[in-house]
Design an enzyme around this catalytic site. Structure first.
Site, PDB file in Angstrom:
ATOM      1  N   TRP A   1     -59.180 -81.055  47.490  1.00  0.00           N
ATOM      2  CA  TRP A   1     -57.818 -81.318  47.008  1.00  0.00           C
ATOM      3  C   TRP A   1     -56.929 -81.850  48.119  1.00  0.00           C
ATOM      4  O   TRP A   1     -56.106 -82.732  47.880  1.00  0.00           O
ATOM      5  CB  TRP A   1     -57.231 -80.085  46.322  1.00  0.00           C
TER       6      TRP A   1
ATOM      7  N   ASP B   1     -49.534 -77.298  47.933  1.00  0.00           N
ATOM      8  CA  ASP B   1     -50.168 -77.428  46.617  1.00  0.00           C
ATOM      9  C   ASP B   1     -50.696 -76.050  46.226  1.00  0.00           C
ATOM     10  O   ASP B   1     -51.791 -75.652  46.600  1.00  0.00           O
ATOM     11  CB  ASP B   1     -51.306 -78.438  46.692  1.00  0.00           C
TER      12      ASP B   1
ATOM     13  N   LYS C   1     -54.211 -73.257  35.889  1.00  0.00           N
ATOM     14  CA  LYS C   1     -54.940 -72.188  36.550  1.00  0.00           C
ATOM     15  C   LYS C   1     -54.238 -70.845  36.345  1.00  0.00           C
ATOM     16  O   LYS C   1     -54.825 -69.934  35.810  1.00  0.00           O
ATOM     17  CB  LYS C   1     -55.096 -72.475  38.038  1.00  0.00           C
TER      18      LYS C   1
END
Ligand SMILES: *Cc1c(COP(=O)(O)O)cnc(C)c1O
Length: 360
Positions: free
Chosen positions: A102, A172, A196
């Protein structure tokens, strides 16, 4: 009907109580004769839903009035572009920490808009450990410092918040937001895709210190301009109303559970159980340095990759779903976000033990 334990990294399990409430309100939200999906986003009813969700999130995460909370669309990935477009301002470069897939995606996107300095990388350790901050090559001239507190795919998680001085810290938090307490005041901007720990996919929550608004480059698409979104209470266009409503139900559920402190206790217990089991077994392994092991995403391998198929098949048969690891990592991965009950982790461990005994 029976609900499985879904270990998917995202979209992930939602609390059953939230799904049931949404179900009961599906056709008629509190006597309005409408589903939330069918409501005008400008209606008093929806504005109340939206404002309550924001208020609950502020309370849960401890977000002061110095910050704007935005409910945007396009997932966390759209923020990989929005962040440089909005925050580079007059500066020419930003600092990024590379801890896995990511962060790499965020870096690749930022490079389209400015100079990216990768100030630290976990690559040398095979993404199993995070370099000490004393070795980072950060710059006081950077527009911001970006990092990924929890790498969802690799299962590598920071156990510290980096010090960035006067440079705004950008995180993030997609896969770890609300899983434990966090001092929001250390951050310039926090963003998190919802699927999530918050709600349905597509929605992305952005928490931005207000002094960072209003710096967007002129070519920034209006829909990505934080100032515009903030000025319009995240309703510059039609927001993802149903996702926003579901996020609100999750926030209420979290408050009922005792908030992020209670979640932290539960999550740390869940993760410890699973890591302890893996470490105590000579059939399963996890490669991450102990201090940087993720509480939310736990990758593990079997002693023999040839048994992966059989492992997954047996897991499916017991309602332990989506344990296959990301294609880039292989092996298995158990994602155990807030909504995964401890009983799910217990059931997984029991299955792993039996599988190792029979096939190991
Ligand atoms: C899932 C995830 C993303 C991507 O989210 P999308 O909503 O699919 O864009 C980005 N960063 C992290 C850390 C993630 O876990």
């Amino acid at each position: 009907m029976s609900r499985a334990f879904n270990f998917c990294a995202g979209p992930a399990m939602l609390p059953e109580a939230v799904l049931k409430q949404a179900q009961s309100e599906m056709l008629d939200w509190r006597g309005t004769g409408m589903s939330v999906m069918e409501m005008s986003h400008r209606s008093d009813e929806f504005v109340e839903i939206a404002e309550t969700a924001e208020k609950d999130l502020r309370e849960l995460a401890g977000i002061s009035d110095d910050y704007a909370v935005l409910f945007m669309q396009g997932g966390a990935s759209s923020q990989f572009s929005s962040i440089p477009l909005n925050l580079l301002g007059e500066k020419t470069s930003a600092d990024y920490v590379n801890t896995g897939i990511w962060s790499k995606k965020a870096i690749a996107e930022a490079k389209r808009y400015g100079n990216v300095n990768v100030v630290a990388s976990a690559e040398d350790s095979g993404f199993a450990s995070i370099p000490d901050q004393s070795a980072w090559t950060t710059s006081a001239d950077a527009a911001y410092l970006h990092y990924t507190p929890n790498e969802t795919i690799g299962g590598l998680e920071f156990d510290f918040v980096p010090e960035s001085g006067s440079v705004p810290l950008v995180a993030d938090l997609s896969s770890t937001i609300l899983s434990r307490p966090l001092d929001v005041s250390k951050f310039g901007l926090i963003y998190a895709g919802a699927q999530k720990n918050i709600g349905p996919s597509g929605l992305v929550v952005v928490i931005i210190r207000k002094d960072l608004l209003g710096k967007a480059r002129k070519e920034t698409p209006t829909m990505m301009n934080y100032q515009v979104i903030a000025d319009n209470d995240s309703m510059y266009n039609t927001p993802a109303t149903y996702s926003w409503y579901l996020a609100g139900l999750v926030f209420q559920w979290l408050k009922e559970q005792g908030g992020v402190q209670a979640m932290a206790e539960l999550n740390s217990r869940k993760a410890k159980k699973l890591y302890d089991f893996i470490d105590g077994s000579d059939f399963y392994a996890n490669p991450i340095a102990a201090r940087f092991r993720s509480w939310m995403n736990i990758p593990f391998t079997l002693a023999d990759d040839g048994l992966n198929g059989a492992f997954l098949k047996g897991a499916d048969a017991r309602g332990l779903l989506n344990l296959k690891g990301h294609r880039s990592v292989g092996g298995m991965r158990a994602s155990i976000y807030n909504a995964m009950p401890e009983a799910g982790v217990d059931a997984l461990i029991q299955y792993m033990a039996e599988f190792a005994k029979e096939r190991g």
